[in-house]
Structure formats: C-alpha cells, structure tokens
Design a protein around this motif. Structure first.
Motif, PDB file in Angstrom:
ATOM      1  N   LYS A 220      -1.162 -10.139  32.079  1.00 31.56           N
ATOM      2  CA  LYS A 220      -1.115  -8.706  31.759  1.00 31.56           C
ATOM      3  C   LYS A 220      -0.601  -7.889  32.937  1.00 31.56           C
ATOM      4  O   LYS A 220      -0.139  -6.758  32.765  1.00 31.56           O
ATOM      5  CB  LYS A 220      -2.494  -8.202  31.337  1.00 31.56           C
ATOM      6  CG  LYS A 220      -3.561  -8.238  32.427  1.00 31.56           C
ATOM      7  CD  LYS A 220      -4.897  -7.768  31.888  1.00 31.56           C
ATOM      8  CE  LYS A 220      -5.997  -7.815  32.943  1.00 31.56           C
ATOM      9  NZ  LYS A 220      -6.386  -9.203  33.258  1.00 31.56           N
TER      10      LYS A 220
ATOM     11  N   HIS B 169       6.617 -17.766  17.362  1.00 28.85           N
ATOM     12  CA  HIS B 169       7.568 -16.798  16.824  1.00 28.85           C
ATOM     13  C   HIS B 169       8.939 -17.417  16.573  1.00 28.85           C
ATOM     14  O   HIS B 169       9.824 -16.748  16.028  1.00 28.85           O
ATOM     15  CB  HIS B 169       7.715 -15.611  17.776  1.00 28.85           C
ATOM     16  CG  HIS B 169       6.459 -14.812  17.961  1.00 28.85           C
ATOM     17  ND1 HIS B 169       5.650 -14.430  16.911  1.00 28.85           N
ATOM     18  CD2 HIS B 169       5.867 -14.316  19.077  1.00 28.85           C
ATOM     19  CE1 HIS B 169       4.625 -13.729  17.367  1.00 28.85           C
ATOM     20  NE2 HIS B 169       4.717 -13.657  18.675  1.00 28.85           N
TER      21      HIS B 169
ATOM     22  N   ILE C  44      -3.618 -12.225  21.749  1.00 29.36           N
ATOM     23  CA  ILE C  44      -3.091 -11.108  20.981  1.00 29.36           C
ATOM     24  C   ILE C  44      -3.929  -9.875  21.287  1.00 29.36           C
ATOM     25  O   ILE C  44      -5.156  -9.901  21.173  1.00 29.36           O
ATOM     26  CB  ILE C  44      -3.123 -11.395  19.469  1.00 29.36           C
ATOM     27  CG1 ILE C  44      -2.269 -12.625  19.141  1.00 29.36           C
ATOM     28  CG2 ILE C  44      -2.661 -10.185  18.674  1.00 29.36           C
ATOM     29  CD1 ILE C  44      -2.446 -13.123  17.719  1.00 29.36           C
ATOM     30  N   GLU C  45      -3.273  -8.798  21.669  1.00 31.46           N
ATOM     31  CA  GLU C  45      -3.974  -7.546  21.961  1.00 31.46           C
ATOM     32  C   GLU C  45      -4.297  -6.789  20.665  1.00 31.46           C
ATOM     33  O   GLU C  45      -3.639  -6.970  19.630  1.00 31.46           O
ATOM     34  CB  GLU C  45      -3.110  -6.663  22.862  1.00 31.46           C
ATOM     35  CG  GLU C  45      -2.896  -7.228  24.254  1.00 31.46           C
ATOM     36  CD  GLU C  45      -2.204  -6.233  25.179  1.00 31.46           C
ATOM     37  OE1 GLU C  45      -1.623  -5.248  24.677  1.00 31.46           O
ATOM     38  OE2 GLU C  45      -2.246  -6.444  26.396  1.00 31.46           O
TER      39      GLU C  45
ATOM     40  N   SER D  48      -3.595  -3.822  20.143  1.00 30.24           N
ATOM     41  CA  SER D  48      -2.479  -2.914  19.866  1.00 30.24           C
ATOM     42  C   SER D  48      -1.328  -3.587  19.144  1.00 30.24           C
ATOM     43  O   SER D  48      -0.388  -2.914  18.706  1.00 30.24           O
ATOM     44  CB  SER D  48      -1.958  -2.322  21.181  1.00 30.24           C
ATOM     45  OG  SER D  48      -1.500  -3.365  22.044  1.00 30.24           O
ATOM     46  N   GLU D  49      -1.377  -4.902  18.991  1.00 29.42           N
ATOM     47  CA  GLU D  49      -0.279  -5.635  18.353  1.00 29.42           C
ATOM     48  C   GLU D  49      -0.474  -5.688  16.831  1.00 29.42           C
ATOM     49  O   GLU D  49      -1.572  -5.437  16.318  1.00 29.42           O
ATOM     50  CB  GLU D  49      -0.197  -7.039  18.944  1.00 29.42           C
ATOM     51  CG  GLU D  49       0.194  -7.044  20.419  1.00 29.42           C
ATOM     52  CD  GLU D  49       0.437  -8.449  20.926  1.00 29.42           C
ATOM     53  OE1 GLU D  49       1.589  -8.911  20.868  1.00 29.42           O
ATOM     54  OE2 GLU D  49      -0.535  -9.076  21.378  1.00 29.42           O
ATOM     55  N   PRO D  50       0.602  -6.050  16.102  1.00 32.08           N
ATOM     56  CA  PRO D  50       0.535  -6.062  14.628  1.00 32.08           C
ATOM     57  C   PRO D  50      -0.172  -7.305  14.099  1.00 32.08           C
ATOM     58  O   PRO D  50       0.447  -8.248  13.613  1.00 32.08           O
ATOM     59  CB  PRO D  50       2.010  -6.027  14.222  1.00 32.08           C
ATOM     60  CG  PRO D  50       2.727  -6.713  15.345  1.00 32.08           C
ATOM     61  CD  PRO D  50       1.972  -6.320  16.594  1.00 32.08           C
TER      62      PRO D  50
ATOM     63  N   PHE E 223       1.059 -10.824  12.163  1.00 29.26           N
ATOM     64  CA  PHE E 223       0.886 -12.171  12.704  1.00 29.26           C
ATOM     65  C   PHE E 223       0.152 -13.073  11.710  1.00 29.26           C
ATOM     66  O   PHE E 223       0.405 -14.276  11.645  1.00 29.26           O
ATOM     67  CB  PHE E 223       0.145 -12.114  14.040  1.00 29.26           C
ATOM     68  CG  PHE E 223       0.919 -11.438  15.148  1.00 29.26           C
ATOM     69  CD1 PHE E 223       2.284 -11.236  15.044  1.00 29.26           C
ATOM     70  CD2 PHE E 223       0.277 -11.001  16.290  1.00 29.26           C
ATOM     71  CE1 PHE E 223       3.007 -10.611  16.063  1.00 29.26           C
ATOM     72  CE2 PHE E 223       0.982 -10.382  17.314  1.00 29.26           C
ATOM     73  CZ  PHE E 223       2.349 -10.184  17.202  1.00 29.26           C
TER      74      PHE E 223
ATOM     75  N   ARG F 226      -6.914  -3.710  29.114  1.00 29.31           N
ATOM     76  CA  ARG F 226      -6.403  -4.418  27.941  1.00 29.31           C
ATOM     77  C   ARG F 226      -7.550  -4.892  27.057  1.00 29.31           C
ATOM     78  O   ARG F 226      -8.597  -5.337  27.538  1.00 29.31           O
ATOM     79  CB  ARG F 226      -5.562  -5.619  28.375  1.00 29.31           C
ATOM     80  CG  ARG F 226      -4.353  -5.258  29.242  1.00 29.31           C
ATOM     81  CD  ARG F 226      -3.238  -4.656  28.417  1.00 29.31           C
ATOM     82  NE  ARG F 226      -2.106  -4.296  29.245  1.00 29.31           N
ATOM     83  CZ  ARG F 226      -0.952  -3.836  28.786  1.00 29.31           C
ATOM     84  NH1 ARG F 226      -0.780  -3.694  27.480  1.00 29.31           N
ATOM     85  NH2 ARG F 226       0.025  -3.517  29.609  1.00 29.31           N
TER      86      ARG F 226
ATOM     87  N   TYR G 118      -8.438  -7.356  23.592  1.00 27.65           N
ATOM     88  CA  TYR G 118      -7.910  -8.474  22.813  1.00 27.65           C
ATOM     89  C   TYR G 118      -8.578  -8.537  21.446  1.00 27.65           C
ATOM     90  O   TYR G 118      -9.772  -8.264  21.296  1.00 27.65           O
ATOM     91  CB  TYR G 118      -8.045  -9.766  23.616  1.00 27.65           C
ATOM     92  CG  TYR G 118      -7.243  -9.648  24.887  1.00 27.65           C
ATOM     93  CD1 TYR G 118      -5.863  -9.732  24.850  1.00 27.65           C
ATOM     94  CD2 TYR G 118      -7.851  -9.340  26.101  1.00 27.65           C
ATOM     95  CE1 TYR G 118      -5.098  -9.543  26.001  1.00 27.65           C
ATOM     96  CE2 TYR G 118      -7.102  -9.154  27.255  1.00 27.65           C
ATOM     97  CZ  TYR G 118      -5.717  -9.258  27.194  1.00 27.65           C
ATOM     98  OH  TYR G 118      -4.963  -9.052  28.330  1.00 27.65           O
TER      99      TYR G 118
END
Length: 270
Positions: A50, A154, A176-177, A179-181, A185, A212, A214
């Motif tokens: 990070k 990916h 995976i944070e 804030s991610e989609p 996923f 951060r 998760y």
C-alpha cells in the motif's frame, strides 16, 4: 465430497502474531471437516505494498524460515492441505508474492509465484515483487489444486492454464480494499469458475491498516458459476462442500477445456 475452507482474517503488525492466528485457523478448519484451507495474500504481514517505495525487508521470509516450517507442521498435525501466501525471498535475493502449498502430511509440494505485478495507488507491487514464471497444479489430498495469486486472476489465461493442466480447485489469495468494485470481482470469479469448470476460492483479508481498509467478502464458487459461500466483512472461516467427481463430469460434458478454439488460438491474417 471434499470440504474446502478460506481463512479470512485481519493482519497484525507482527509475523509471530499472524503465524499464531494461522495455526489456530488451520486447526479450527480441520476440526470442522475441511480438507483444504486457503489464506489471504501475504497473510503473515500487513499489506506493505500500500506504500509506494517502502522498505519491506523485515517481512521477507527465506525458504528456511521457521515460520514456513511451522505452517508445514500445522498442516501435518491437522491432516489438512494448506495454501499459504507469503513475501518470499529466494536465495538469489529476489522477492516474490508467493504461495507455498503444503499437503496434508506437511510435505511442501511447491511454491507458486504471482506473474503479473500491479502498480497503482494502494498496490505498488512492482516496488516489492519480482514476477514469477507460469502456473502450477499440485496433486494434494484434497484434489488437484492450482494457484492463481491476486492480480493474475484479472488475466483469464491464468485460470485457463491451471484448468487445462487438470486443476479441480483454484486457490486465489488476494487483497481487495473496501473502495474496490467487490461485486464486479464476484462476477469475475463466477465467470472464471464457469468458463473453466473449476471450484474457485477467493481468499481476502479484512480489517483496517493505517489509512487502508480491506473488504473481506471472500468467496467459494462452483464450476457452474454459483456462489457456494460468501464471507462478511470481518474475520471468519468460510466453508463449502465440493463434489470433485461431478466437477470432472461437468468439465467433460461442457467441453470448454478441449474446444478447438482453445487448442489453436488466434491467427493473424492480412
């Protein structure tokens, strides 16, 4: 039937503490009937990538590190296959995002390394990791297991490579944070499972590390693309019972892995 497990947990700022957590979760998973347990990405340390350009040398483990021996001992003591993921320093000095795979008798079957390395906000991985070279499938007491680490998922050819090599189960340690989609996923994992007729385990960490956060929400998906189990946002063991014979029959009937388009690939004309 074989029971598979994901050990979703937050990471402490100590290898010793994280190792103790891993040993406890291995024992708990086995006690609840699991034959395989998969851990999140670099589960013995905070997620150091990070930070751009940091010094993560204190988290790097060599192949003869006592922590790796203890994971082997835990697999043997509990009769369970363990898919770990560590910051591994090879004897040549290069460091990898790497997954040792221990069979249920504690044997180290091999080490898979992440091939494609991310480099963007929160995931400055090229500052820390050298790339691996390809994918492996391991014959384990829980079935044939392929490992596709985090960013590699990916790239669809990663799952196709281990599926064509005979994997029943694909373990994907990840980070995976929140804030991610995460919903995207999930759709990705369902599609990878369906297209390759495999069981897939997306093993994520949870909790907050400095600025951060998760997401957790680990998944176990079936060869028909269904979500068998989904974790919440906090630490937990996630389980699913899987029929490997039915998976192999499904793969044969669908023919995705033996199709001519897979064998021949693309041809450029003109």
């Amino acid at each position: 039937m074989v029971r598979l497990a994901i050990a979703q947990h937050a990471a402490a700022d100590s290898v010793a503490d994280n190792l103790a957590t891993a040993e406890r979760l291995i024992a708990d998973a086995a006690a609840q009937g699991a034959k395989l347990v998969c851990f999140p990405e670099v589960h013995l340390s905070p997620f150091f990538p990070k930070t751009k350009g940091g010094d993560a040398s204190k988290w790097a483990l060599t192949p003869d590190d006592a922590s790796i021996a203890r994971l082997s001992e835990a697999a043997k003591a509990n009769g369970i296959v363990v898919v770990s993921n560590l910051y591994l320093a090879d004897r040549d000095g290069r460091r990898y995002d790497a997954s040792p795979v221990f069979d249920a008798d504690g044997t180290l079957l091999g080490v898979s390394r992440m091939n494609e390395i991310a480099q963007f906000d929160g995931f400055w991985e090229k500052d820390y990791y050298a790339p691996g070279e390809g994918f492996a499938v391991y014959d384990t007491a829980a079935g044939r297991v392929g490992v596709v680490i985090c960013f590699d998922r990916h790239f669809p050819e990663s799952y196709r490579a281990v599926a064509r090599a005979g994997a029943d189960i694909v373990a994907t340690p990840t980070c995976i944070e929140t804030s991610e989609p995460v919903s995207l996923f999930e759709a990705e994992m369902r599609t990878l499972s369906f297209h390759n007729s495999v069981y897939s385990l997306l093993a994520n960490r949870c909790g907050r590390e400095e600025e951060r956060s998760y997401a957790g929400q680990s998944l176990i998906c079936a060869p028909d693309g269904a979500v068998l189990s989904r974790a919440g946002s906090s630490a937990q063991l996630l389980f699913a019972d899987c029929d490997l014979d039915a998976r192999r029959q499904m793969a044969e009937e669908r023919g995705f892995l033996s199709a001519r388009i897979v064998r021949e690939g693309a041809v450029t004309k003109g």
